[in-house]
Design a protein around this motif. Structure first.
Motif, mmCIF file in Angstrom:
data_model
loop_
_atom_site.group_PDB
_atom_site.id
_atom_site.type_symbol
_atom_site.label_atom_id
_atom_site.label_comp_id
_atom_site.label_asym_id
_atom_site.label_seq_id
_atom_site.Cartn_x
_atom_site.Cartn_y
_atom_site.Cartn_z
ATOM 1 N N TRP A 45 0.499 -4.268 -7.523
ATOM 2 C CA TRP A 45 1.002 -5.043 -6.383
ATOM 3 C C TRP A 45 -0.037 -5.072 -5.262
ATOM 4 C CZ3 TRP A 45 5.743 -3.445 -2.878
ATOM 5 C CH2 TRP A 45 6.021 -4.493 -1.996
ATOM 6 N N PHE A 46 -0.598 -3.913 -4.939
ATOM 7 C CA PHE A 46 -1.575 -3.855 -3.858
ATOM 8 C C PHE A 46 -2.833 -4.640 -4.217
ATOM 9 C CE2 PHE A 46 -5.138 -1.616 -1.695
ATOM 10 C CZ PHE A 46 -4.800 -1.940 -0.390
ATOM 11 N N GLN A 66 0.829 -1.210 0.000
ATOM 12 C CA GLN A 66 0.000 0.000 0.000
ATOM 13 C C GLN A 66 0.861 1.257 0.000
ATOM 14 O OE1 GLN A 66 -0.835 2.351 2.629
ATOM 15 N NE2 GLN A 66 0.461 1.520 4.247
ATOM 16 N N THR A 93 3.696 1.544 -1.607
ATOM 17 C CA THR A 93 4.092 1.703 -3.010
ATOM 18 C C THR A 93 2.936 2.235 -3.844
ATOM 19 O OG1 THR A 93 5.606 -0.174 -2.748
ATOM 20 C CG2 THR A 93 5.120 0.532 -4.987
ATOM 21 N N ALA A 94 1.739 1.707 -3.606
ATOM 22 C CA ALA A 94 0.573 2.164 -4.359
ATOM 23 C C ALA A 94 0.249 3.627 -4.071
ATOM 24 C CB ALA A 94 -0.634 1.283 -4.029
ATOM 25 N N ARG A 95 0.546 4.070 -2.856
ATOM 26 C CA ARG A 95 0.258 5.454 -2.474
ATOM 27 C C ARG A 95 1.439 6.394 -2.722
ATOM 28 N NH1 ARG A 95 -1.295 4.818 3.562
ATOM 29 N NH2 ARG A 95 -1.251 7.093 3.481
ATOM 30 N N GLY A 115 2.622 0.043 -8.552
ATOM 31 C CA GLY A 115 2.248 -0.093 -7.144
ATOM 32 C C GLY A 115 0.809 -0.520 -6.970
ATOM 33 N N GLY A 116 -0.070 0.016 -7.824
ATOM 34 C CA GLY A 116 -1.473 -0.379 -7.743
ATOM 35 C C GLY A 116 -1.665 -1.848 -8.035
ATOM 36 N N LEU A 120 2.245 4.545 -10.286
ATOM 37 C CA LEU A 120 0.821 4.372 -10.005
ATOM 38 C C LEU A 120 0.333 3.014 -10.481
ATOM 39 C CD1 LEU A 120 -1.923 5.694 -9.120
ATOM 40 C CD2 LEU A 120 -2.128 6.493 -11.481
ATOM 41 N N THR A 152 -7.527 3.079 -10.967
ATOM 42 C CA THR A 152 -6.102 3.202 -11.293
ATOM 43 C C THR A 152 -5.898 3.494 -12.773
ATOM 44 O OG1 THR A 152 -5.428 1.726 -9.485
ATOM 45 C CG2 THR A 152 -3.878 1.988 -11.310
ATOM 46 N N VAL A 160 -6.948 3.626 -2.039
ATOM 47 C CA VAL A 160 -6.054 2.670 -1.371
ATOM 48 C C VAL A 160 -6.100 2.850 0.138
ATOM 49 C CG1 VAL A 160 -3.656 1.930 -1.109
ATOM 50 C CG2 VAL A 160 -4.537 2.525 -3.377
#
Length: 402
Positions: A182-183, A20, A22-24, A179-180, A176, A83, A117
């Motif tokens: 992965w989450f 999260q 990484t996604a953020r 990371g998105g 974006l 995303t 997220v």
């Protein structure tokens, strides 16, 4: 620190935190990249502030809605759609040369489609740890998110000023999407199902802790957004000083958040933590010297993560599990409107009176936050010795009678 090590040994906790974060990560880059890009194109910080305001308002409007959608359609479906749309709109801002209203429209679309997220992960947390670990987990989350604010401003400032603002925005798109993904692929998103809320939309704001958390978030993020604009206006030309100063701000927050993890959250906690932020920001207004601003922002930062942690813990403990995603959507909405207000006010004051206007904006936002926390302290729950987990969802059980 031993408690945090034990927390990270809990199955899945370390992985979901890393995913999260990484996604953020783009959240620490996007505002600064747009600010630099639009100012470079138009020559006006006011115009850049308007684009940022459009993006923040769009994100604020969508926050509670997309968060509630996760209970209707599932977290993965909502996160994937948002995303992709968000990435496309940022690409548009980066590569198109269009009038300011079109940039504002693209910013609005990017905001409306920002992946939820944060509400998702803060809804998942209570299902991953026991009640004793939950408040420290919120503190750890609020502290580690400062890694975003330490690294992201430095990275995006360096790329945007030393290479180009277009490359800075395209880098955001890459992170974006990566990371998105992965989450979204995290097992916890498949294991935790948010129940469909039985309350009507917006009813959760009747909870005083949720409403106050939304207001405090508005004021705190308004202050930090004004600081960001002021630092960029002061040091953003031809060097990395702006990114370094903002990183120092985040270091203070990281330290404060880690220390606060072992401190019980009382009704006075919000006022004390906002007070630290206010003191640092008031001192910042005295001088534009890089060392002075770095030192005063280090002090101000010590209160930032503890405020976010307290808001998360108080919100979670005040609502049913089925309402947690929407509650955090509203809290996030307050923060985003604060970012819009802080950026816009600071931008116009910078154009009118120089960078000092932005620091005064930040100090006033924070001081009002202290006032709200003191006057309405009775609306905050006292979590000392109390289970901070969400309230249980109850339903009617049919009983057969003879």
């Amino acid at each position: 620190m031993a408690g945090y090590r034990d927390l990270l040994r809990t199955p899945g906790v370390g992985r979901i935190i890393a995913a999260q974060l990484t996604a953020r990560f783009p959240s620490g880059m996007t505002s600064l990249a747009i600010l630099l890009h639009i100012q470079h194109i138009t020559g006006s910080y006011g115009a850049a502030g308007l684009v940022l305001a459009a993006a923040s308002i769009g994100q604020a409007v969508a926050g509670p809605i997309t968060s509630r959608w996760m209970g209707l359609w599932g977290m993965r479906q909502v996160l994937t759609l948002t995303t992709l749309i968000c990435a496309a709109s940022i690409i548009g801002i980066a590569v198109l040369e269009v009038p300011l209203p079109v940039f504002m429209t693209l910013g609005m679309i990017a905001g409306l489609s920002t992946p939820p997220v944060q509400p998702a992960v803060r809804t998942i947390y209570p299902k991953m740890v026991n009640s004793r670990q939950l408040t420290p987990l919120f503190s750890l989350d609020a502290s580690l998110q400062e890694i975003i604010w330490i690294l992201a401003p430095v990275v995006v400032t360096f790329v945007s000023t030393q290479i180009s603002t277009v490359v800075g925005l395209l880098l955001i798109v890459v992170i974006l999407i990566g990371g998105g993904a992965w989450f979204i692929a995290s097992p916890e998103l498949g294991r935790v199902r948010i129940p469909r809320s039985k309350r009507r939309f917006g009813k959760v704001l009747a909870r005083p802790a949720v409403l106050l958390g939304t207001v405090i978030g508005f004021l705190l993020v308004g202050a930090t957004a004004a600081v960001e604009a002021g630092v960029v206006a002061t040091f953003g030309k031809g060097g990395i000083e702006a990114g370094v100063v903002l990183a120092v701000f985040s270091v203070g927050s990281l330290v404060g958040g880690l220390v606060s993890g072992g401190i019980a959250v009382s009704r006075w906690a919000m006022a004390r933590r906002m007070g630290i932020v206010t003191i640092g920001l008031v001192v910042t207004t005295i001088s534009l010297n890089v060392w002075w601003i770095s030192g005063s922002l280090l002090v101000a930062g010590i209160g930032v993560a503890p405020v976010f942690a307290a808001v998360s813990a108080m919100t979670t403990a005040s609502v049913k599990f089925s309402d947690t995603a929407e509650a955090f959507g509203w809290v996030n909405m307050g923060q985003l409107i604060g970012a819009a207000a802080g950026s816009a006010v600071a931008g116009f004051l910078i154009d009118g009176m120089g960078p000092g206007g932005a620091y005064w904006t930040a100090a006033i936002f924070a001081a009002v936050g202290v006032l709200v926390a003191v006057v309405f302290r009775g609306g905050f729950p006292d979590l000392r010795g109390r289970d901070p987990s969400p309230l249980p969802d109850t339903t009617t059980i049919p009983i057969q009678t003879v």
